[in-house]
Write an enzyme that holds these catalytic residues in place. Structure first.
Site, mmCIF file in Angstrom:
data_model
loop_
_atom_site.group_PDB
_atom_site.id
_atom_site.type_symbol
_atom_site.label_atom_id
_atom_site.label_comp_id
_atom_site.label_asym_id
_atom_site.label_seq_id
_atom_site.Cartn_x
_atom_site.Cartn_y
_atom_site.Cartn_z
ATOM 1 N N ARG A 42 -46.943 2.637 -2.290
ATOM 2 C CA ARG A 42 -46.835 2.552 -0.836
ATOM 3 C C ARG A 42 -47.307 3.870 -0.221
ATOM 4 O O ARG A 42 -47.040 4.952 -0.776
ATOM 5 C CB ARG A 42 -45.409 2.221 -0.409
ATOM 6 C CG ARG A 42 -44.383 3.295 -0.712
ATOM 7 C CD ARG A 42 -43.008 2.934 -0.176
ATOM 8 N NE ARG A 42 -42.463 1.758 -0.788
ATOM 9 C CZ ARG A 42 -41.753 1.752 -1.914
ATOM 10 N NH1 ARG A 42 -41.523 2.899 -2.556
ATOM 11 N NH2 ARG A 42 -41.270 0.649 -2.418
ATOM 12 N N ASN A 71 -50.645 -0.520 1.563
ATOM 13 C CA ASN A 71 -49.538 -1.258 2.160
ATOM 14 C C ASN A 71 -49.765 -2.736 1.876
ATOM 15 O O ASN A 71 -50.633 -3.377 2.477
ATOM 16 C CB ASN A 71 -49.491 -0.993 3.663
ATOM 17 C CG ASN A 71 -48.382 -1.763 4.357
ATOM 18 O OD1 ASN A 71 -47.598 -2.475 3.718
ATOM 19 N ND2 ASN A 71 -48.290 -1.632 5.660
ATOM 20 N N LYS A 105 -48.261 -5.233 2.693
ATOM 21 C CA LYS A 105 -47.976 -6.131 3.817
ATOM 22 C C LYS A 105 -49.104 -6.132 4.850
ATOM 23 O O LYS A 105 -49.091 -6.933 5.784
ATOM 24 C CB LYS A 105 -46.650 -5.733 4.471
ATOM 25 C CG LYS A 105 -45.444 -5.908 3.557
ATOM 26 C CD LYS A 105 -44.152 -5.498 4.259
ATOM 27 C CE LYS A 105 -42.951 -5.669 3.332
ATOM 28 N NZ LYS A 105 -41.681 -5.259 3.999
ATOM 29 N N ASN A 111 -42.742 -4.558 -11.730
ATOM 30 C CA ASN A 111 -41.333 -4.793 -12.053
ATOM 31 C C ASN A 111 -40.536 -5.157 -10.802
ATOM 32 O O ASN A 111 -39.371 -4.789 -10.666
ATOM 33 C CB ASN A 111 -40.718 -3.569 -12.759
ATOM 34 C CG ASN A 111 -40.657 -2.337 -11.878
ATOM 35 O OD1 ASN A 111 -41.384 -2.221 -10.903
ATOM 36 N ND2 ASN A 111 -39.791 -1.398 -12.236
ATOM 37 N N PHE A 112 -41.164 -5.887 -9.900
ATOM 38 C CA PHE A 112 -40.445 -6.392 -8.735
ATOM 39 C C PHE A 112 -39.499 -7.518 -9.154
ATOM 40 O O PHE A 112 -39.728 -8.200 -10.155
ATOM 41 C CB PHE A 112 -41.419 -6.905 -7.682
ATOM 42 C CG PHE A 112 -42.278 -5.838 -7.073
ATOM 43 C CD1 PHE A 112 -41.727 -4.873 -6.245
ATOM 44 C CD2 PHE A 112 -43.632 -5.784 -7.336
ATOM 45 C CE1 PHE A 112 -42.513 -3.875 -5.678
ATOM 46 C CE2 PHE A 112 -44.434 -4.799 -6.777
ATOM 47 C CZ PHE A 112 -43.865 -3.846 -5.949
ATOM 48 N N ASP A 130 -34.725 1.177 -20.746
ATOM 49 C CA ASP A 130 -36.004 1.331 -20.055
ATOM 50 C C ASP A 130 -37.139 1.616 -21.029
ATOM 51 O O ASP A 130 -38.207 1.000 -20.974
ATOM 52 C CB ASP A 130 -35.932 2.493 -19.054
ATOM 53 C CG ASP A 130 -35.221 2.117 -17.759
ATOM 54 O OD1 ASP A 130 -35.164 0.919 -17.438
ATOM 55 O OD2 ASP A 130 -34.742 3.028 -17.074
#
Length: 383
Positions: A37, A74, A76, A97-98, A170
């Site tokens: 982002r 971005n 979006k 990994n959303f 992880d």
């Protein structure tokens, strides 16, 4: 030439599991581009160990993201999203990994992406897998260690549940993601088709407990029981464990009890002679050995045990270990350089190829540091 040179990886992942997978692929020659982002970048940039930062990002971010590029977008914004889709069309691998449903909402779910680039390997990291009552819960290393039972293996019998001192879930999940991606790349060479690779923190943490879970499932579902003192493995016979000596500690692994007692110079009590008792009487045996080992120094015991090829070791801290010639011979550390000219010392890739170590001097990128060069190279502005 490194094995993955020519492979382009788009990394939408954050924190540790996904980025650690990208790190391994970058070390092996892949071009890894972090999609972040604008402004703040991925959330892992703000997660710090001991509040240590290198430039504006945390040191821990640098450890998992060296040797990568950063492209700020971005998702979006329709124009930025189109640029990313053009980039996807030219990439080999994509990871994220959303939580389930997020990429579908953005318009970068597997089916959509596979239509853009049928050859793409699409890697997904989740906390608990794509289905089930936990599917949409946030996955985090400590939570997974706790939920999976892993916290009941470290420490001694009387200790509370004890988490690993590492981001174990992880890191192993990242390893499994790389394994799946490499397998899919090999398969693509045969079929010309991409694939969707899915791993989860929970499944990976269960996998690394395969010894324990197999024993539990095939031994009347008896819970693992840690040794009272010096526990190192809940299912291995004495003398396996860590013992205090006169000045330090010594670890003793797979060493026959009777031979160990003889080397110490004591007679094994009759109740311990039968090898079938070495697990059931583990605590009593370890107490017996502890009372003898504490009488002499670690160096004394090593001088006796090592010539006999016993599986034993001194117990070092980082300062002692990194000063030892055994560590120095590995050349395991390296200096990396940030774009601001800041030098940071970190570890190198642990893999050797044809006897050669792999070193990479490039540190983690700043957010959007490579936008201009990537726009030009991949022709992303021609929308």
């Amino acid at each position: 030439m490194l094995p993955l040179e020519g492979i382009t990886v788009l990394e939408f992942a954050q924190f540790m599991a996904g980025p650690s997978a990208g790190l391994k692929m970058a070390d092996l020659g892949a071009r890894v581009i972090k999609i972040e982002r604008p402004g703040t970048g991925e959330a892992g940039r703000g997660i710090a160990l001991k509040n240590i930062f290198i430039d504006e990002s945390s040191m821990v971010f640098h450890t998992a993201n060296r040797n990568k590029q950063s492209y700020a977008a971005n998702l979006k914004d329709p124009k930025d999203l189109e640029r990313i889709k053009k980039l996807i069309a030219q990439a080999d691998v994509m990871t994220h990994n959303f939580r389930p449903g997020v990429m579908e909402k953005i318009g970068l779910d597997y089916n959509t992406v596979a239509a853009i680039n049928p050859k793409l390997i699409y890697g997904v990291v989740s906390g608990y897998g794509p289905v089930g009552p936990w599917a949409k819960k946030p996955g985090q290393d400590l939570l997974i260690q706790s939920l999976s039972g892993f916290v009941n293996l470290s420490g001694n019998e009387a200790d509370e549940p004890t988490a690993s001192g590492l981001a174990t879930s992880d890191i192993f999940t990242g390893v499994h993601l790389v394994q799946g991606i490499l397998a899919a790349l090999i398969e693509r060479n045969k079929t010309g088709k991409g694939a969707k690779i899915e791993v989860s923190l929970l499944e990976s943490t269960l996998d690394i407990q395969f010894e324990m879970l197999t024993a539990f499932l095939n031994n009347g579902k008896q819970l693992p029981k840690r040794a009272k003192q010096g526990n190192a493995h809940a299912y291995i016979d004495a003398p396996y464990g860590v013992y205090k000596t006169k000045d330090r500690y010594i670890s003793i692994a797979l060493t026959p009890l009777d031979q160990l007692a003889k080397a110490i110079g004591v007679s094994l009590p009759a109740e311990f002679v039968d090898q079938t008792t070495w697990f059931d009487k583990r605590d009593d045996i370890m107490n017996f050995l502890a009372a003898e080992l504490v009488k002499e120094t670690t160096a004394h015991w090593l001088s006796i045990f090592e010539p006999m090829d016993f599986r034993v070791s001194d117990v070092y801290n980082y300062k002692e270990f990194l000063a030892h010639e055994g560590y120095q011979a590995l050349q395991m550390d390296q200096d990396v350089l940030t774009s601001d000219g800041i030098t940071m010392k970190t570890t190198r890739c642990p893999i050797r190829i044809d006897g050669k170590r792999i070193f990479n001097k490039k540190s983690a990128p700043k957010v959007g540091e490579d936008n201009r060069s990537i726009d030009n190279e991949f022709n992303l502005n021609a929308l």
